[in-house]
Design an enzyme around this catalytic site. Structure first.
Site, PDB file in Angstrom:
ATOM      1  N   LYS A 115      -0.430 -35.684 -52.854  1.00  0.00           N
ATOM      2  CA  LYS A 115       0.112 -35.121 -53.957  1.00  0.00           C
ATOM      3  C   LYS A 115       1.230 -34.968 -53.898  1.00  0.00           C
ATOM      4  O   LYS A 115       2.030 -34.658 -55.126  1.00  0.00           O
ATOM      5  CB  LYS A 115      -0.854 -33.821 -54.309  1.00  0.00           C
ATOM      6  CG  LYS A 115      -2.379 -34.274 -54.451  1.00  0.00           C
ATOM      7  CD  LYS A 115      -2.793 -32.887 -54.933  1.00  0.00           C
ATOM      8  CE  LYS A 115      -4.407 -32.952 -54.697  1.00  0.00           C
ATOM      9  NZ  LYS A 115      -5.167 -31.532 -54.738  1.00  0.00           N
ATOM     10  N   GLY A 116       1.908 -34.575 -52.764  1.00  0.00           N
ATOM     11  CA  GLY A 116       3.229 -33.925 -52.501  1.00  0.00           C
ATOM     12  C   GLY A 116       4.552 -34.426 -53.348  1.00  0.00           C
ATOM     13  O   GLY A 116       5.516 -33.697 -53.679  1.00  0.00           O
ATOM     14  N   GLU A 157       8.207 -40.442 -50.878  1.00  0.00           N
ATOM     15  CA  GLU A 157       7.502 -39.359 -50.092  1.00  0.00           C
ATOM     16  C   GLU A 157       8.025 -38.040 -50.461  1.00  0.00           C
ATOM     17  O   GLU A 157       9.297 -37.983 -50.648  1.00  0.00           O
ATOM     18  CB  GLU A 157       7.441 -39.705 -48.632  1.00  0.00           C
ATOM     19  CG  GLU A 157       6.365 -40.561 -47.889  1.00  0.00           C
ATOM     20  CD  GLU A 157       5.193 -39.253 -47.716  1.00  0.00           C
ATOM     21  OE1 GLU A 157       5.045 -38.245 -48.348  1.00  0.00           O
ATOM     22  OE2 GLU A 157       4.587 -39.744 -46.770  1.00  0.00           O
ATOM     23  N   ASP A 158       7.320 -36.869 -50.284  1.00  0.00           N
ATOM     24  CA  ASP A 158       7.968 -35.632 -50.302  1.00  0.00           C
ATOM     25  C   ASP A 158       8.828 -35.211 -49.227  1.00  0.00           C
ATOM     26  O   ASP A 158       9.876 -34.838 -49.276  1.00  0.00           O
ATOM     27  CB  ASP A 158       6.726 -34.649 -50.798  1.00  0.00           C
ATOM     28  CG  ASP A 158       5.639 -34.554 -49.668  1.00  0.00           C
ATOM     29  OD1 ASP A 158       5.513 -35.413 -48.907  1.00  0.00           O
ATOM     30  OD2 ASP A 158       4.891 -33.603 -49.746  1.00  0.00           O
ATOM     31  N   ASP A 177       7.889 -35.702 -41.585  1.00  0.00           N
ATOM     32  CA  ASP A 177       7.824 -34.648 -40.723  1.00  0.00           C
ATOM     33  C   ASP A 177       7.621 -35.571 -39.147  1.00  0.00           C
ATOM     34  O   ASP A 177       8.497 -35.808 -38.846  1.00  0.00           O
ATOM     35  CB  ASP A 177       6.440 -33.890 -40.957  1.00  0.00           C
ATOM     36  CG  ASP A 177       6.496 -32.802 -40.136  1.00  0.00           C
ATOM     37  OD1 ASP A 177       7.492 -32.427 -39.494  1.00  0.00           O
ATOM     38  OD2 ASP A 177       5.443 -32.009 -40.105  1.00  0.00           O
ATOM     39  N   LYS A 199      12.560 -33.990 -41.867  1.00  0.00           N
ATOM     40  CA  LYS A 199      12.474 -32.969 -40.782  1.00  0.00           C
ATOM     41  C   LYS A 199      12.698 -33.624 -39.616  1.00  0.00           C
ATOM     42  O   LYS A 199      11.667 -34.177 -38.940  1.00  0.00           O
ATOM     43  CB  LYS A 199      11.346 -32.302 -40.883  1.00  0.00           C
ATOM     44  CG  LYS A 199      11.128 -30.930 -40.973  1.00  0.00           C
ATOM     45  CD  LYS A 199       9.913 -30.063 -40.826  1.00  0.00           C
ATOM     46  CE  LYS A 199       8.994 -29.752 -41.903  1.00  0.00           C
ATOM     47  NZ  LYS A 199       7.674 -29.040 -41.579  1.00  0.00           N
ATOM     48  N   PHE A 232       8.281 -24.745 -42.123  1.00  0.00           N
ATOM     49  CA  PHE A 232       7.553 -25.207 -42.934  1.00  0.00           C
ATOM     50  C   PHE A 232       7.988 -24.685 -44.507  1.00  0.00           C
ATOM     51  O   PHE A 232       8.086 -23.514 -44.655  1.00  0.00           O
ATOM     52  CB  PHE A 232       6.087 -24.739 -42.923  1.00  0.00           C
ATOM     53  CG  PHE A 232       4.823 -25.149 -43.484  1.00  0.00           C
ATOM     54  CD1 PHE A 232       4.421 -26.268 -42.922  1.00  0.00           C
ATOM     55  CD2 PHE A 232       4.637 -24.800 -44.696  1.00  0.00           C
ATOM     56  CE1 PHE A 232       3.655 -26.865 -43.736  1.00  0.00           C
ATOM     57  CE2 PHE A 232       3.415 -25.323 -45.577  1.00  0.00           C
ATOM     58  CZ  PHE A 232       2.908 -26.551 -45.161  1.00  0.00           C
ATOM     59  N   ASP A 255       2.846 -28.176 -50.909  1.00  0.00           N
ATOM     60  CA  ASP A 255       1.931 -27.154 -51.041  1.00  0.00           C
ATOM     61  C   ASP A 255       1.628 -26.300 -49.314  1.00  0.00           C
ATOM     62  O   ASP A 255       1.770 -26.923 -48.669  1.00  0.00           O
ATOM     63  CB  ASP A 255       0.761 -27.487 -51.439  1.00  0.00           C
ATOM     64  CG  ASP A 255      -0.183 -28.422 -50.428  1.00  0.00           C
ATOM     65  OD1 ASP A 255       0.404 -29.404 -49.925  1.00  0.00           O
ATOM     66  OD2 ASP A 255      -1.285 -28.045 -50.454  1.00  0.00           O
ATOM     67  N   ARG A 296       3.079 -25.467 -55.321  1.00  0.00           N
ATOM     68  CA  ARG A 296       3.525 -26.717 -55.749  1.00  0.00           C
ATOM     69  C   ARG A 296       4.531 -26.704 -56.848  1.00  0.00           C
ATOM     70  O   ARG A 296       5.472 -27.639 -57.133  1.00  0.00           O
ATOM     71  CB  ARG A 296       2.561 -27.802 -56.096  1.00  0.00           C
ATOM     72  CG  ARG A 296       1.581 -28.387 -54.936  1.00  0.00           C
ATOM     73  CD  ARG A 296       0.755 -29.620 -55.318  1.00  0.00           C
ATOM     74  NE  ARG A 296      -0.305 -29.925 -54.374  1.00  0.00           N
ATOM     75  CZ  ARG A 296      -0.296 -30.567 -53.139  1.00  0.00           C
ATOM     76  NH1 ARG A 296       0.875 -30.996 -52.843  1.00  0.00           N
ATOM     77  NH2 ARG A 296      -1.501 -30.751 -52.475  1.00  0.00           N
TER      78      ARG A 296
HETATM   79  P1  IMP Z   1       4.017 -36.426 -41.126  1.00  0.00           P
HETATM   80  O1  IMP Z   1       2.732 -37.389 -41.309  1.00  0.00           O
HETATM   81  O2  IMP Z   1       3.989 -35.252 -40.053  1.00  0.00           O
HETATM   82  O3  IMP Z   1       5.411 -37.216 -41.201  1.00  0.00           O
HETATM   83  O4  IMP Z   1       3.633 -35.519 -42.448  1.00  0.00           O
HETATM   84  C1  IMP Z   1       3.895 -35.888 -43.645  1.00  0.00           C
HETATM   85  C2  IMP Z   1       3.044 -34.876 -44.976  1.00  0.00           C
HETATM   86  O5  IMP Z   1       2.873 -33.840 -44.360  1.00  0.00           O
HETATM   87  C3  IMP Z   1       4.080 -34.738 -45.849  1.00  0.00           C
HETATM   88  O6  IMP Z   1       3.764 -35.746 -46.886  1.00  0.00           O
HETATM   89  C4  IMP Z   1       3.516 -33.659 -46.371  1.00  0.00           C
HETATM   90  O7  IMP Z   1       2.471 -33.823 -47.127  1.00  0.00           O
HETATM   91  C5  IMP Z   1       3.076 -32.728 -45.265  1.00  0.00           C
HETATM   92  N1  IMP Z   1       4.257 -31.864 -44.720  1.00  0.00           N
HETATM   93  C6  IMP Z   1       4.828 -32.020 -43.614  1.00  0.00           C
HETATM   94  N2  IMP Z   1       5.626 -31.015 -43.330  1.00  0.00           N
HETATM   95  C7  IMP Z   1       5.541 -30.100 -44.441  1.00  0.00           C
HETATM   96  C8  IMP Z   1       6.152 -28.906 -44.971  1.00  0.00           C
HETATM   97  O8  IMP Z   1       7.005 -28.331 -44.337  1.00  0.00           O
HETATM   98  N3  IMP Z   1       5.434 -28.542 -46.034  1.00  0.00           N
HETATM   99  C9  IMP Z   1       4.523 -29.085 -46.677  1.00  0.00           C
HETATM  100  N4  IMP Z   1       3.748 -30.134 -46.326  1.00  0.00           N
HETATM  101  C10 IMP Z   1       4.423 -30.715 -45.160  1.00  0.00           C
END
Ligand code: IMP
Length: 174
Positions: free
Chosen positions: A42-43, A98-99, A102, A130, A151, A158, A164
């Site tokens: 949803k981000g 993408e939001d 990470d 990040k 974070f 969220d 959000r």
């Molecule tokens: P990844 O697979 O670790 O790259 O994570 C991606 C998803 O994790 C993002 O689309 C977010 O929904 C969530 N996410 C990663 N870091 C954060 C954060 O700092 N705050 C909120 N959601 C996060």
């Protein structure tokens, strides 16, 4: 939860200015071509709403639901599609929205899942990056802001479905 704090990291005016720049850049790169924007739920919903208007021109909006977090502040590393696209993307220029990137596990999984469906091209636009947390070698083609390993919530992001609707991006401290 009286002790939790939110500190503004990226204020609303900086977000909006950067989104306008990204939109201009993306439209310039694609020329007049139609772009299928794929929002990762949803981000990304708030970022996507602003970004597609900033890109302008011929845009289609699709959504994909993925889940990698389960209400906490660390990824489980297990990515799963909770809602698939409603339409084929074969022969289309796709832009994943993408939001935040990470660990990169979600994006890596999405790229592998969508590439086999035969799009003409596939690129990624992430509001936040990040980079210090990356576990797999994936990179967004367009990035709004690089942020440290903290974070963050707000502007679509969220913590357990809260925050959000904040108009800015804030660092959350429990
Ligand atoms: P990844 O697979 O670790 O790259 O994570 C991606 C998803 O994790 C993002 O689309 C977010 O929904 C969530 N996410 C990663 N870091 C954060 C954060 O700092 N705050 C909120 N959601 C996060």
């Amino acid at each position: 939860m009286a002790s939790e704090t939110l500190r503004v990291l990226i204020p609303e005016d900086r977000l909006q200015a950067r989104i306008r720049e990204l939109g201009r850049q993306i439209r310039q790169d694609y020329g007049d071509a139609p772009i299928t924007c794929i929002g990762v739920l949803k981000g990304s919903f708030i970022f996507m709403a602003d970004l597609v208007r900033a890109i302008g021109g011929d845009i289609r909006c699709e959504f994909l639901g993925v889940s990698s977090y389960h209400g906490g502040t660390r990824s489980t590393g297990v990515v799963r599609i909770t809602e698939d696209l409603n339409n084929p993307i074969e022969g289309q220029h796709c832009l994943i929205i993408e939001d935040i990137v990470d660990t990169g596990l979600t994006l890596d999984y999405l790229l592998r899942t969508l590439e086999v469906r035969g799009p003409s091209s596939i690129k990624v636009c992430a509001l936040l990056d990040k980079a210090p947390r990356r576990e797999v070698d994936v990179k967004a083609d367009y990035v709004g802001f690089s942020i440290p390993d903290e974070f963050v919530v707000g502007f679509g992001l969220d913590l357990g479905e809260r925050f959000r609707n904040l108009p800015h991006v804030a660092v959350y401290t429990p």
